[in-house]
Design a protein around this motif. Structure first.
Motif, PDB file in Angstrom:
ATOM      1  N   GLY A 196     -13.997   8.250  57.958  1.00  0.00           N
ATOM      2  CA  GLY A 196     -13.384   7.045  57.427  1.00  0.00           C
ATOM      3  C   GLY A 196     -13.225   7.098  55.916  1.00  0.00           C
ATOM      4  O   GLY A 196     -12.210   6.657  55.364  1.00  0.00           O
ATOM      5  N   ARG A 197     -14.242   7.637  55.243  1.00  0.00           N
ATOM      6  CA  ARG A 197     -14.180   7.760  53.786  1.00  0.00           C
ATOM      7  C   ARG A 197     -13.088   8.740  53.372  1.00  0.00           C
ATOM      8  O   ARG A 197     -12.332   8.494  52.417  1.00  0.00           O
ATOM      9  N   GLU A 198     -12.972   9.860  54.081  1.00  0.00           N
ATOM     10  CA  GLU A 198     -11.947  10.854  53.762  1.00  0.00           C
ATOM     11  C   GLU A 198     -10.553  10.285  53.979  1.00  0.00           C
ATOM     12  O   GLU A 198      -9.643  10.552  53.193  1.00  0.00           O
ATOM     13  N   ARG A 199     -10.402   9.494  55.030  1.00  0.00           N
ATOM     14  CA  ARG A 199      -9.103   8.849  55.267  1.00  0.00           C
ATOM     15  C   ARG A 199      -8.762   7.898  54.121  1.00  0.00           C
ATOM     16  O   ARG A 199      -7.617   7.860  53.646  1.00  0.00           O
ATOM     17  N   GLU A 200      -9.748   7.130  53.647  1.00  0.00           N
ATOM     18  CA  GLU A 200      -9.519   6.195  52.556  1.00  0.00           C
ATOM     19  C   GLU A 200      -9.101   6.935  51.284  1.00  0.00           C
ATOM     20  O   GLU A 200      -8.161   6.534  50.595  1.00  0.00           O
ATOM     21  N   ILE A 201      -9.793   8.040  50.998  1.00  0.00           N
ATOM     22  CA  ILE A 201      -9.480   8.809  49.791  1.00  0.00           C
ATOM     23  C   ILE A 201      -8.108   9.461  49.921  1.00  0.00           C
ATOM     24  O   ILE A 201      -7.315   9.472  48.975  1.00  0.00           O
ATOM     25  N   LEU A 202      -7.809  10.013  51.103  1.00  0.00           N
ATOM     26  CA  LEU A 202      -6.507  10.641  51.318  1.00  0.00           C
ATOM     27  C   LEU A 202      -5.390   9.630  51.111  1.00  0.00           C
ATOM     28  O   LEU A 202      -4.365   9.923  50.479  1.00  0.00           O
ATOM     29  N   SER A 203      -5.568   8.419  51.623  1.00  0.00           N
ATOM     30  CA  SER A 203      -4.552   7.384  51.464  1.00  0.00           C
ATOM     31  C   SER A 203      -4.301   7.090  49.990  1.00  0.00           C
ATOM     32  O   SER A 203      -3.147   6.957  49.554  1.00  0.00           O
ATOM     33  N   LEU A 204      -5.365   7.015  49.198  1.00  0.00           N
ATOM     34  CA  LEU A 204      -5.231   6.741  47.766  1.00  0.00           C
ATOM     35  C   LEU A 204      -4.597   7.919  47.041  1.00  0.00           C
ATOM     36  O   LEU A 204      -3.779   7.737  46.130  1.00  0.00           O
ATOM     37  N   LEU A 205      -4.964   9.128  47.440  1.00  0.00           N
ATOM     38  CA  LEU A 205      -4.361  10.311  46.821  1.00  0.00           C
ATOM     39  C   LEU A 205      -2.860  10.348  47.081  1.00  0.00           C
ATOM     40  O   LEU A 205      -2.065  10.692  46.201  1.00  0.00           O
ATOM     41  N   LEU A 206      -2.462   9.986  48.296  1.00  0.00           N
ATOM     42  CA  LEU A 206      -1.050  10.004  48.643  1.00  0.00           C
ATOM     43  C   LEU A 206      -0.262   8.914  47.907  1.00  0.00           C
ATOM     44  O   LEU A 206       0.958   8.990  47.799  1.00  0.00           O
ATOM     45  N   GLU A 207      -0.972   7.902  47.409  1.00  0.00           N
ATOM     46  CA  GLU A 207      -0.327   6.882  46.593  1.00  0.00           C
ATOM     47  C   GLU A 207      -0.162   7.342  45.153  1.00  0.00           C
ATOM     48  O   GLU A 207       0.435   6.625  44.332  1.00  0.00           O
ATOM     49  N   GLY A 208      -0.717   8.531  44.834  1.00  0.00           N
ATOM     50  CA  GLY A 208      -0.583   9.065  43.485  1.00  0.00           C
ATOM     51  C   GLY A 208      -1.608   8.528  42.500  1.00  0.00           C
ATOM     52  O   GLY A 208      -1.427   8.647  41.283  1.00  0.00           O
ATOM     53  N   ARG A 209      -2.688   7.947  43.018  1.00  0.00           N
ATOM     54  CA  ARG A 209      -3.705   7.390  42.128  1.00  0.00           C
ATOM     55  C   ARG A 209      -4.446   8.508  41.392  1.00  0.00           C
ATOM     56  O   ARG A 209      -4.837   9.507  42.009  1.00  0.00           O
ATOM     57  N   PRO A 210      -4.697   8.373  40.090  1.00  0.00           N
ATOM     58  CA  PRO A 210      -5.479   9.370  39.359  1.00  0.00           C
ATOM     59  C   PRO A 210      -6.931   9.355  39.812  1.00  0.00           C
ATOM     60  O   PRO A 210      -7.434   8.333  40.288  1.00  0.00           O
ATOM     61  N   GLU A 211      -7.607  10.477  39.652  1.00  0.00           N
ATOM     62  CA  GLU A 211      -8.969  10.603  40.151  1.00  0.00           C
ATOM     63  C   GLU A 211      -9.924   9.632  39.473  1.00  0.00           C
ATOM     64  O   GLU A 211     -10.860   9.125  40.103  1.00  0.00           O
ATOM     65  N   ALA A 212      -9.726   9.353  38.180  1.00  0.00           N
ATOM     66  CA  ALA A 212     -10.595   8.398  37.485  1.00  0.00           C
ATOM     67  C   ALA A 212     -10.508   7.014  38.129  1.00  0.00           C
ATOM     68  O   ALA A 212     -11.516   6.312  38.283  1.00  0.00           O
ATOM     69  N   GLU A 213      -9.300   6.629  38.531  1.00  0.00           N
ATOM     70  CA  GLU A 213      -9.117   5.331  39.181  1.00  0.00           C
ATOM     71  C   GLU A 213      -9.780   5.316  40.547  1.00  0.00           C
ATOM     72  O   GLU A 213     -10.350   4.303  40.966  1.00  0.00           O
ATOM     73  N   LEU A 214      -9.698   6.454  41.264  1.00  0.00           N
ATOM     74  CA  LEU A 214     -10.339   6.538  42.569  1.00  0.00           C
ATOM     75  C   LEU A 214     -11.839   6.363  42.447  1.00  0.00           C
ATOM     76  O   LEU A 214     -12.467   5.648  43.250  1.00  0.00           O
ATOM     77  N   CYS A 215     -12.438   7.020  41.446  1.00  0.00           N
ATOM     78  CA  CYS A 215     -13.891   6.914  41.243  1.00  0.00           C
ATOM     79  C   CYS A 215     -14.292   5.464  40.991  1.00  0.00           C
ATOM     80  O   CYS A 215     -15.278   4.966  41.552  1.00  0.00           O
ATOM     81  N   ALA A 216     -13.525   4.778  40.143  1.00  0.00           N
ATOM     82  CA  ALA A 216     -13.839   3.392  39.820  1.00  0.00           C
ATOM     83  C   ALA A 216     -13.670   2.491  41.037  1.00  0.00           C
ATOM     84  O   ALA A 216     -14.497   1.610  41.305  1.00  0.00           O
ATOM     85  N   LYS A 217     -12.603   2.693  41.796  1.00  0.00           N
ATOM     86  CA  LYS A 217     -12.315   1.855  42.963  1.00  0.00           C
ATOM     87  C   LYS A 217     -13.346   2.056  44.074  1.00  0.00           C
ATOM     88  O   LYS A 217     -13.755   1.099  44.738  1.00  0.00           O
ATOM     89  N   LEU A 218     -13.763   3.311  44.259  1.00  0.00           N
ATOM     90  CA  LEU A 218     -14.668   3.644  45.355  1.00  0.00           C
ATOM     91  C   LEU A 218     -16.133   3.578  44.960  1.00  0.00           C
ATOM     92  O   LEU A 218     -17.014   3.638  45.816  1.00  0.00           O
ATOM     93  N   GLY A 219     -16.397   3.494  43.646  1.00  0.00           N
ATOM     94  CA  GLY A 219     -17.767   3.415  43.171  1.00  0.00           C
ATOM     95  C   GLY A 219     -18.540   4.705  43.344  1.00  0.00           C
ATOM     96  O   GLY A 219     -19.722   4.688  43.711  1.00  0.00           O
ATOM     97  N   ILE A 220     -17.871   5.833  43.123  1.00  0.00           N
ATOM     98  CA  ILE A 220     -18.509   7.142  43.271  1.00  0.00           C
ATOM     99  C   ILE A 220     -18.294   7.953  42.000  1.00  0.00           C
ATOM    100  O   ILE A 220     -17.440   7.636  41.180  1.00  0.00           O
TER     101      ILE A 220
END
Length: 249
Positions: A196-220
């Motif tokens: 489930g976590r990998e699916r969430e990250i993949l979805s965000l990556l496919l939206e073109g989100r930068p990795e810094a934003e992903l870390c902040a959004k996911l709290g990791i």
């Protein structure tokens, strides 16, 4: 499975979701599928969704001249020895050369009335069914010169079938207004065994989100995100962010 075949399979799945036009989706599917599983003739027939005894309608064929053959077939489909697959309630992929010997397969009433003229030798058929609802049938045909379908061909069509079953159901019997993109993410998760976590990250990556934003959004942390991305890439059979674009809807 060869790397090139994986790329063609991924591209084919991507193309399924690249249009909201159902007719275009079916035509594109047959065209792309011919690159992965060579065949001389192919068709997609839709179910008329009769709850008692479903029939077939709205054929799409490649090449288009084959349309007259499938129109004739639809009138006598009840004679077909594979008719049981449409009424089984299950998604099934069958290869006729593995079910019947040549002398029986090539002398059935359906074959003689519809396919003998085109020298069809083998058929590979995917019964498209979801939630016990028969939605249609995709059939590929090879001539004697083409030879029989292989175990790899069957495996490829079965993998594609996972997507067809749910996509056709969503289009033909929409239930909850979920988008094609959401359905596609579910299918990618199922096909590539994503968490489930990998699916969430993949979805965000496919939206073109930068990795810094992903870390902040996911709290990791960045290190944790990197590990997740490595696992996702390994499961998808890719190694770069550029290759990830093949999965973008």
């Amino acid at each position: 499975m060869e790397r090139n075949d994986i790329m063609m399979l991924n591209n084919l799945v991507y193309r399924l979701y690249d249009s909201g036009n159902f007719l275009l989706i079916r035509k594109r599917l047959l065209s792309q599928l011919q690159l992965l599983i060579p065949f001389s003739y192919g068709s997609i027939l839709l179910s008329d969704l009769d709850p008692i005894r479903p029939g077939l309608t709205d054929p799409v064929c490649i090449p288009e001249e084959f349309l007259s053959v499938e129109e004739k077939y639809m009138k006598i489909a009840a004679k077909d020895h594979t008719q049981w697959t449409m009424e089984s309630g299950y998604a099934i992929v069958i290869c006729e050369s593995k079910l019947l010997p040549d002398h029986k397969r090539l002398n059935t009433p359906v074959y003689q009335e519809c396919y003998s003229k085109y020298q069809i030798y083998d058929t590979l058929q995917a019964n498209i069914t979801y939630n016990n609802t028969f939605l249609g049938v995709l059939t590929l045909y090879r001539t004697r010169q083409d030879g029989a379908f292989t175990d790899d061909d069957i495996a490829y069509l079965r993998m594609i079938g996972y997507h067809l079953n749910r996509l056709f159901y969503q289009i033909m019997l929409p239930q909850d207004g979920s988008s094609a993109a959401e359905t596609r993410m579910e299918l990618l998760q199922e096909q590539y065994s994503l968490t489930g976590r990998e699916r969430e990250i993949l979805s965000l990556l496919l939206e073109g989100r930068p990795e810094a934003e992903l870390c902040a959004k996911l709290g990791i942390t960045a290190a944790t995100l990197k590990k997740h991305i490595q696992h996702i890439y390994r499961k998808l059979g890719i190694s770069t962010r550029w290759e990830l674009l093949r999965f973008k809807s």
